[in-house]
Scaffold this active site. Structure first.
Site, PDB file in Angstrom:
ATOM      1  N   LYS A  37      24.684 -59.588  46.565  1.00 41.18           N
ATOM      2  CA  LYS A  37      24.746 -58.588  45.527  1.00 41.18           C
ATOM      3  C   LYS A  37      23.224 -58.441  44.881  1.00 41.18           C
ATOM      4  O   LYS A  37      23.051 -57.195  44.696  1.00 41.18           O
ATOM      5  CB  LYS A  37      25.885 -58.841  44.627  1.00 41.18           C
ATOM      6  CG  LYS A  37      27.209 -58.395  45.361  1.00 41.18           C
ATOM      7  CD  LYS A  37      28.283 -58.103  44.375  1.00 41.18           C
ATOM      8  CE  LYS A  37      29.389 -57.635  45.017  1.00 41.18           C
ATOM      9  NZ  LYS A  37      30.230 -58.594  45.895  1.00 41.18           N
ATOM     10  N   GLU A  80      29.953 -49.913  37.683  1.00 39.18           N
ATOM     11  CA  GLU A  80      31.409 -50.262  37.675  1.00 39.18           C
ATOM     12  C   GLU A  80      31.520 -51.809  38.498  1.00 39.18           C
ATOM     13  O   GLU A  80      30.580 -52.266  39.010  1.00 39.18           O
ATOM     14  CB  GLU A  80      32.145 -49.442  38.683  1.00 39.18           C
ATOM     15  CG  GLU A  80      32.083 -49.755  40.335  1.00 39.18           C
ATOM     16  CD  GLU A  80      30.557 -49.806  41.153  1.00 39.18           C
ATOM     17  OE1 GLU A  80      29.619 -49.418  40.256  1.00 39.18           O
ATOM     18  OE2 GLU A  80      30.574 -50.424  41.949  1.00 39.18           O
ATOM     19  N   SER A 125      27.943 -64.629  52.694  1.00 40.98           N
ATOM     20  CA  SER A 125      27.493 -63.689  51.901  1.00 40.98           C
ATOM     21  C   SER A 125      27.417 -64.133  50.478  1.00 40.98           C
ATOM     22  O   SER A 125      26.457 -63.696  49.536  1.00 40.98           O
ATOM     23  CB  SER A 125      28.621 -62.499  51.680  1.00 40.98           C
ATOM     24  OG  SER A 125      29.861 -62.911  51.763  1.00 40.98           O
TER      25      SER A 125
HETATM   26  C1  LIG Z   1      30.979 -58.401  46.809  1.00 41.65           C
HETATM   27  C2  LIG Z   1      31.259 -59.587  47.911  1.00 41.65           C
HETATM   28  C3  LIG Z   1      31.527 -59.095  49.076  1.00 41.65           C
HETATM   29  C4  LIG Z   1      32.008 -57.835  49.461  1.00 41.65           C
HETATM   30  O1  LIG Z   1      31.135 -56.773  49.319  1.00 41.65           O
HETATM   31  P1  LIG Z   1      30.294 -55.966  50.433  1.00 41.65           P
HETATM   32  O2  LIG Z   1      29.720 -54.878  50.058  1.00 41.65           O
HETATM   33  O3  LIG Z   1      31.485 -55.701  51.644  1.00 41.65           O
HETATM   34  O4  LIG Z   1      29.489 -56.937  51.091  1.00 41.65           O
HETATM   35  C5  LIG Z   1      31.470 -60.083  50.081  1.00 41.65           C
HETATM   36  N1  LIG Z   1      31.109 -61.202  49.726  1.00 41.65           N
HETATM   37  C6  LIG Z   1      30.697 -61.707  48.566  1.00 41.65           C
HETATM   38  C7  LIG Z   1      30.454 -63.055  48.132  1.00 41.65           C
HETATM   39  C8  LIG Z   1      30.668 -60.890  47.578  1.00 41.65           C
HETATM   40  O5  LIG Z   1      30.489 -61.067  46.192  1.00 41.65           O
END
Ligand SMILES: *Cc1c(COP(=O)(O)O)cnc(C)c1O
Length: 413
Positions: free
Chosen positions: A88, A110, A379
């Site tokens: 993020k 948000e 992620s």
């Molecule tokens: C917010 C988040 C997501 C989901 O959001 P995307 O916009 O689909 O990437 C996935 N993994 C993590 C660790 C997150 O914090």
């Protein structure tokens, strides 16, 4: 420079905004399109990410999982090693640099699970923006640690008490703020959703993940992977890694949504992998939303707060329709099992969101040849999930600790 307005991705996307916001969207679209055609802007962004967030994040060879599963060679792209613990930060730093370029003094955002709120508050502290975050009352109660950090980082957290008091009400409240503050304020939208230019702009900032991953796999293997897996909430981390391989037609791209309690239970967030997704217009965009037969938005469910979202990026809806990405879903139980395996075999702690990508890859890897290569996008890191994971694993010692803490607080009052 000519600006492109109301852009669609196939039949999805667009810019469905109240007329009062039209000039703001034109200003943002122009600023974004100019930044995008200015190589110095991207270089500045990449440099910032190197010095502030630890980029490039590594690509780790998962030798133990590879041996254990007995099929394809598994590599993991480590977005968990970013500052604030997830991908993020790529998007918020990018939008922060753009807001500075536009001369804005204040940012708003948000947040549902709170992760995007923390990332935005971090960026605002670093860049010296005034910062307000909108969050539904129900989410504030569920995600207290994130609210704590947003406030300590200097952001004002506005508790939204309208409607279901969750993410969609927070989105509406943020747009209401923007309608009155657009002169001074930039809205840092958190994923590849919303009205144009947000989906494309967020995907562009996240493409730093795919650019790195492609270079890294070519460096170590001298060839492209056969399959790339990423979890899909709004779509930003998946579009980020997929973008590196989008034009390589032999690389299969697999998006993994939240299967929740199962696709036939109605308690999931699989917009494209289930039959419950239908085209609609909401939150400024035309895309696929989980809807009932009557066209009401469904209540979603996922063990991971970050994937628990009723809509999906219009860019992904289009790539699904064009069959460039295969969409699957992993259930809560499969996700907890995948998390356990990743911890034990590799000593890594994927976020529950990321564990969806792991779960699907673990299902498929054993059936692949040893000459095949897969890349999984991790992620984010799972430290934030300690309450949820402890519950799921029924960890009694943790429960006792929480009870004891609560008793200490009560006795102290
Ligand atoms: C917010 C988040 C997501 C989901 O959001 P995307 O916009 O689909 O990437 C996935 N993994 C993590 C660790 C997150 O914090």
């Amino acid at each position: 420079m000519e600006i492109h307005r109301q852009k669609y991705f196939g039949k999805f996307g667009g810019m469905y905004v109240p007329s009062i916001l039209e000039t703001t969207f034109d200003e943002l679209t122009q600023a974004y399109q100019e930044a995008r055609s200015d190589p110095a802007f991207w270089d500045g962004f990449a440099q910032y990410m190197r010095s502030y967030s630890g980029r490039p994040t590594p690509l780790t060879f998962a030798e133990n999982l590879t041996g254990y599963l007995g099929g394809a060679k598994i590599y993991i792209k480590r977005e968990d090693l970013n500052h604030t613990g997830a991908h993020k930060i790529n998007n918020v730093i990018g939008q922060g640099l753009l807001a500075k370029r536009m001369g804005k003094k204040r940012v708003i955002a948000e947040t549902g699970a709170g992760q995007h709120g923390v990332a935005t508050a971090t960026m605002a502290a670093k860049f010296g923006f005034e910062c307000e975050i909108y969050m539904g009352e129900v989410d504030v109660k569920r995600q207290r640690p994130n609210v704590f950090w947003m406030e300590k980082l200097g952001a004002k957290v506005n508790v939204v008490k309208d409607g279901t008091r969750t993410l969609k009400d927070a989105i509406n409240a943020t747009f209401r703020d923007w309608a009155y503050s657009m002169e001074t304020t930039h809205y840092v939208l958190g994923t590849a959703c919303g009205p144009y230019p947000f989906p494309e702009m967020v995907a562009w900032f996240q493409s730093i993940v795919g650019k790195e991953a492609k270079k890294q796999i070519l460096d170590v293997e001298d060839r492209l992977p056969n399959h790339v897996y990423a979890c899909v909430g709004g779509g930003s981390n998946s579009l980020g890694i997929f973008s590196g391989f989008m034009d390589d037609k032999d690389v299969e791209l697999v998006g993994v949504e939240a299967g929740g309690l199962g696709l036939d239970t109605g308690k999931h967030a699989a917009r494209l992998a289930s039959k419950d997704g239908k085209i609609g217009i909401a939150e400024g965009m035309k895309t696929v939303f989980l809807q009932t037969e009557e066209g009401q938005m469904m209540e979603t469910h996922s063990i991971s707060a970050g994937l628990d979202y009723v809509g999906i990026s219009p860019i992904l809806a289009d790539l699904h329709e064009r069959k460039r990405i295969r969409f699957e879903a992993a259930t809560d139980d499969e996700v907890v099992e995948a998390l356990r395996l990743a911890l034990r075999k590799e000593g890594i702690v994927p976020a529950l969101e990321s564990a969806h990508a792991f779960a699907q890859a673990f299902k498929e890897a054993p059936r692949m040849g040893k000459d095949e290569i897969i890349v999984i996008n991790q992620s984010g890191r799972g430290d934030k999930d300690i309450f949820t994971v402890a519950d799921a694993l029924k960890d009694r010692a943790w429960e006792d600790f929480i009870i004891q803490k609560a008793e200490e607080y009560r006795a102290g009052r």
